[in-house]
Design a protein around this motif. Structure first.
Motif, PDB file in Angstrom:
ATOM      1  N   TRP A 191       0.828  -1.212   0.000  1.00  0.00           N
ATOM      2  CA  TRP A 191       0.000   0.000   0.000  1.00  0.00           C
ATOM      3  C   TRP A 191       0.866   1.268   0.000  1.00  0.00           C
ATOM      4  N   HIS A 195       0.426   5.224  -1.916  1.00  0.00           N
ATOM      5  CA  HIS A 195       0.085   6.283  -0.961  1.00  0.00           C
ATOM      6  C   HIS A 195       1.098   7.442  -1.046  1.00  0.00           C
ATOM      7  N   ALA A 232      -1.304  -0.282  -6.760  1.00  0.00           N
ATOM      8  CA  ALA A 232      -2.705  -0.313  -6.317  1.00  0.00           C
ATOM      9  C   ALA A 232      -3.299  -1.698  -6.577  1.00  0.00           C
ATOM     10  N   THR A 235      -1.839  -4.076  -4.088  1.00  0.00           N
ATOM     11  CA  THR A 235      -2.444  -3.843  -2.766  1.00  0.00           C
ATOM     12  C   THR A 235      -3.827  -4.481  -2.698  1.00  0.00           C
ATOM     13  N   GLY A 239      -5.033  -7.417  -0.193  1.00  0.00           N
ATOM     14  CA  GLY A 239      -6.150  -7.188   0.736  1.00  0.00           C
ATOM     15  C   GLY A 239      -7.043  -8.394   0.906  1.00  0.00           C
ATOM     16  N   GLY A 260     -10.520  -2.607  -2.421  1.00  0.00           N
ATOM     17  CA  GLY A 260      -9.392  -2.728  -3.347  1.00  0.00           C
ATOM     18  C   GLY A 260      -9.770  -2.255  -4.743  1.00  0.00           C
ATOM     19  N   PHE A 263      -9.674   1.364  -4.753  1.00  0.00           N
ATOM     20  CA  PHE A 263      -8.276   1.824  -4.737  1.00  0.00           C
ATOM     21  C   PHE A 263      -7.717   1.836  -6.172  1.00  0.00           C
ATOM     22  N   SER A 290      -6.340   6.541   0.062  1.00  0.00           N
ATOM     23  CA  SER A 290      -5.390   5.514   0.517  1.00  0.00           C
ATOM     24  C   SER A 290      -5.385   5.419   2.049  1.00  0.00           C
ATOM     25  N   TYR A 293      -8.514   3.683   2.975  1.00  0.00           N
ATOM     26  CA  TYR A 293      -8.419   2.271   2.592  1.00  0.00           C
ATOM     27  C   TYR A 293      -7.740   1.457   3.703  1.00  0.00           C
ATOM     28  N   LEU A 294      -6.557   1.940   4.115  1.00  0.00           N
ATOM     29  CA  LEU A 294      -5.808   1.152   5.095  1.00  0.00           C
ATOM     30  C   LEU A 294      -6.576   1.043   6.415  1.00  0.00           C
TER      31      LEU A 294
END
Lengths: 315, 49
Positions: A191, A195, A232, A235, A239, A260, A263, A290, A293-294
């Protein structure tokens, strides 16, 4: 010898004896926003790990990990004070703003590093303490002192430092490193580039002025945008891995897949942004998303783990 | 010896640091006490005199 009129007597030159920084400035040296990410991801690692940990010991483990993360932030601010002064985003930090001296910051960072590692070792276990020590070393020395100013891959490799907390949290409970904790590591690790490169796109003038070789400054916007889409996608795949590996439920997998996909969508908006765009709105949106998202991924993992742990349900 | 007169701002900052340090030390004392009880167990209170 200069001395203050009260108990600061016997300290060397007047300039060193008098500090202007208050407790908030010292707290700012710990990079509280980064620390909140460290605390949260470490907590998820700790709660997802199979096994038991006494709640008080668990709390102390998270506290020690937070302080260790903060210590590496202070060491980063000590080393980077020269370039922090040149960037609008960082110029108000305590050292460039002249509120805390460089020497004080170094001492503060080193003391907290040793103290947090020793506390984790004595109160929890030495594997997690060793991992915390390695994380501090990786962030302060490998990333800050070496990679940051020498390669545009700085945050790709350096991102490992920010990805270690879930492994440390997991190790606090199990005294081991497992494939599951490595899967959590991979989410944060993969990620990080998208970011930071989103930030580097709209802050490229700042980084250019400070001479930090971020990807947009070295390889150009187009390459950066291609790389953002690539990371992305990676990531988004990482996920859903916890569900594929069987240590998170289907509901989590569905949420992770949707998050995801979004993202990737935001990264494609950045990819479609014309080169030389001044406003960089898609890049700012990706940066904002981002973070969301996390936070959302780890919240979903946390809920999944708590439901499984306390209700015995796998959803 | 020269004397350095602290400004009001510096005195305020020093007080803030002192209070923070005091709180941290108090929390540490409690933390070490509680962890000792957890690690050693409540049986520590039952030892013969």
């Amino acid at each position: 010898m200069a001395m203050t009129n009260e108990h600061d007597a016997m300290t060397a030159p007047a300039s060193a004896a008098v500090l202007d920084g208050d407790a908030r400035d010292f707290f700012a040296l710990l990079k509280p926003r980064v620390m909140s990410l460290v605390v949260f991801t470490a907590l998820v690692g700790l709660l997802m790990a199979p096994g038991e940990i006494h709640p008080v010991i668990g709390f102390i483990a998270i506290l020690a990990i937070a302080v260790g993360g903060g210590a590496s932030g202070a060491l980063n601010m000590w080393y980077d004070a020269d370039i922090d002064l040149l960037m609008g985003r960082t110029a108000k930090r305590p050292i460039p703003a002249g509120r805390i001296s460089s020497e004080t910051t170094l001492a503060f960072g080193l003391f907290l590093s040793v103290f947090s590692v020793a506390t984790l070792g004595l109160m929890v276990n030495w594997l997690s303490a060793g991992l915390l020590a390695f994380t501090i070393f990786f962030y302060a020395v490998v990333y800050t002192m070496w990679l940051k100013r020498s390669t545009p891959q700085n945050i790709v490799i350096g991102g490992a430092a920010g990805a270690f907390p879930p492994i440390i949290g997991w190790a606090c409970v199990t005294n081991s490193i497992s494939l599951e904790s490595i899967a959590l590591f991979a989410i944060v690790f993969l990620w990080t580039p998208a970011h930071f490169w989103a930030l580097a796109l709209f802050k490229s003038e700042d980084y250019g002025r400070a001479g930090v070789p971020m990807l947009p400054n070295v390889a150009g916007e187009r390459t950066t945008k291609n790389q953002i889409v690539l990371y992305a996608v990676l990531t988004a795949i990482s996920g859903v891995v916890p569900t594929l590996m069987g240590f998170a439920g289907i509901a989590y997998g569905v949420i992770a897949a949707v998050l995801g996909a979004a993202f990737i969508w935001y990264s494609i908006q950045v990819w479609r942004m014309p080169d030389g765009d001044k406003k960089m709105i898609p890049a700012k949106k990706l940066f904002g998303y981002s973070l969301l998202y996390l936070f959302a991924i780890f919240t979903a993992l946390l809920v999944d783990a708590l439901v499984a742990k306390f209700f015995g349900l796998v959803v | 010896m020269d004397e350095v007169e602290l400004t009001e701002q510096q005195k305020k900052a020093r007080r803030s640091r002192s209070v923070a340090l005091g709180v941290v030390l108090a929390v540490l004392a409690v933390m070490f006490y509680v962890v000792t009880i957890i690690k050693v167990g409540p049986g520590i209170f039952d030892r013969p005199m």
